[in-house]
Design a protein around this motif. Structure first.
Motif, PDB file in Angstrom:
ATOM      1  N   VAL A  74       0.966  -1.192   0.039  1.00  0.00           N
ATOM      2  CA  VAL A  74      -0.023   0.090   0.025  1.00  0.00           C
ATOM      3  C   VAL A  74       0.907   1.108  -0.121  1.00  0.00           C
ATOM      4  O   VAL A  74       1.760   1.499   0.886  1.00  0.00           O
ATOM      5  CB  VAL A  74      -0.995   0.021   1.289  1.00  0.00           C
ATOM      6  CG1 VAL A  74      -1.820   1.452   1.125  1.00  0.00           C
ATOM      7  CG2 VAL A  74      -1.890  -1.121   1.233  1.00  0.00           C
ATOM      8  N   ASP A  89      -4.230   6.694   0.309  1.00  0.00           N
ATOM      9  CA  ASP A  89      -3.331   5.618  -0.349  1.00  0.00           C
ATOM     10  C   ASP A  89      -4.138   4.883  -1.408  1.00  0.00           C
ATOM     11  O   ASP A  89      -5.169   5.167  -1.550  1.00  0.00           O
ATOM     12  CB  ASP A  89      -2.892   4.753   0.951  1.00  0.00           C
ATOM     13  CG  ASP A  89      -3.973   4.160   1.654  1.00  0.00           C
ATOM     14  OD1 ASP A  89      -5.161   3.998   1.038  1.00  0.00           O
ATOM     15  OD2 ASP A  89      -3.810   3.922   2.956  1.00  0.00           O
ATOM     16  N   GLU A  91      -4.974   1.488  -1.091  1.00  0.00           N
ATOM     17  CA  GLU A  91      -5.291   0.319  -0.484  1.00  0.00           C
ATOM     18  C   GLU A  91      -6.634  -0.188  -1.222  1.00  0.00           C
ATOM     19  O   GLU A  91      -6.625  -1.317  -1.318  1.00  0.00           O
ATOM     20  CB  GLU A  91      -5.820   0.568   1.155  1.00  0.00           C
ATOM     21  CG  GLU A  91      -6.069  -0.722   1.719  1.00  0.00           C
ATOM     22  CD  GLU A  91      -6.128  -0.362   3.367  1.00  0.00           C
ATOM     23  OE1 GLU A  91      -5.440  -0.489   4.179  1.00  0.00           O
ATOM     24  OE2 GLU A  91      -7.502   0.160   3.691  1.00  0.00           O
ATOM     25  N   TYR A 131      -4.990  -6.203   6.211  1.00  0.00           N
ATOM     26  CA  TYR A 131      -4.758  -4.822   5.992  1.00  0.00           C
ATOM     27  C   TYR A 131      -3.630  -4.457   6.877  1.00  0.00           C
ATOM     28  O   TYR A 131      -3.422  -5.191   8.092  1.00  0.00           O
ATOM     29  CB  TYR A 131      -5.943  -3.732   6.563  1.00  0.00           C
ATOM     30  CG  TYR A 131      -7.111  -3.778   6.067  1.00  0.00           C
ATOM     31  CD1 TYR A 131      -7.521  -3.160   5.000  1.00  0.00           C
ATOM     32  CD2 TYR A 131      -8.249  -4.763   6.555  1.00  0.00           C
ATOM     33  CE1 TYR A 131      -9.082  -3.576   4.272  1.00  0.00           C
ATOM     34  CE2 TYR A 131      -9.403  -5.035   6.130  1.00  0.00           C
ATOM     35  CZ  TYR A 131      -9.563  -4.377   4.944  1.00  0.00           C
ATOM     36  OH  TYR A 131     -11.016  -4.517   4.470  1.00  0.00           O
TER      37      TYR A 131
END
Length: 156
Positions: A74, A89, A91, A131
């Motif tokens: 990421v 970002d 992500e 994550y």
């Protein structure tokens, strides 16, 4: 000597590896203990990792319980963002592309060339996101599923 051991493990992991490497969103495929991989190298990403969790032996088939982790780094944008939903970002982009990688693999096991080659999905796959894993902020998905492989061992 029967080739079940070879077909059952080596060829299954090799077939999954080759399918993953055919995807433009995968640079590297690994197997074994994920903590043995030098994931600090940015050049290896996006990365998919194959884990054989267990094997159930039945008379006609071996059922492999497999987890495949597909992940990427990421990247954070240094500029301040006002988009609270997307953040600053990539992500969501990583999650989107890596889910596509796993979905393609699952569909090929369900109806594609891997299915034709006798590596057949048993039931449905479960995909779970992750994550900010590991030291270099990785995101992605873990897909867990069962694959049937013909059990052609002889007892003679």
């Amino acid at each position: 000597m029967s080739n079940t051991g070879i077909r059952g493990f080596y060829l299954l992991t090799e077939a999954i590896k080759n399918q993953l490497l055919n995807d433009v969103n995968v640079n590297t495929v690994t197997t074994g203990d994920i903590f043995d991989i030098d994931i600090s190298k940015q050049s290896i990403f996006p990365l998919s990792h194959i884990i054989i969790n267990s094997v159930t032996t039945q008379e006609q088939v071996l059922t492999f319980n497999v987890s495949v982790l597909s992940m990427d780094i990421v990247d954070e944008n240094k500029e301040e963002t006002t988009d609270i939903f997307r953040g600053n970002d990539n992500e969501q982009d990583v999650l989107n592309t890596q889910l596509q990688v796993l979905n393609k693999l699952i569909q090929v096991l369900r109806k594609g060339v891997l299915y034709t080659d006798q590596y057949q999905l048993d039931g449905d796959a479960n995909c779970e996101p992750f994550y900010e894993r590991f030291e270099n902020k990785l995101a992605g998905w873990t897909a867990t599923f069962n694959v049937f492989v013909n059990n052609d061992i002889t007892i003679c």
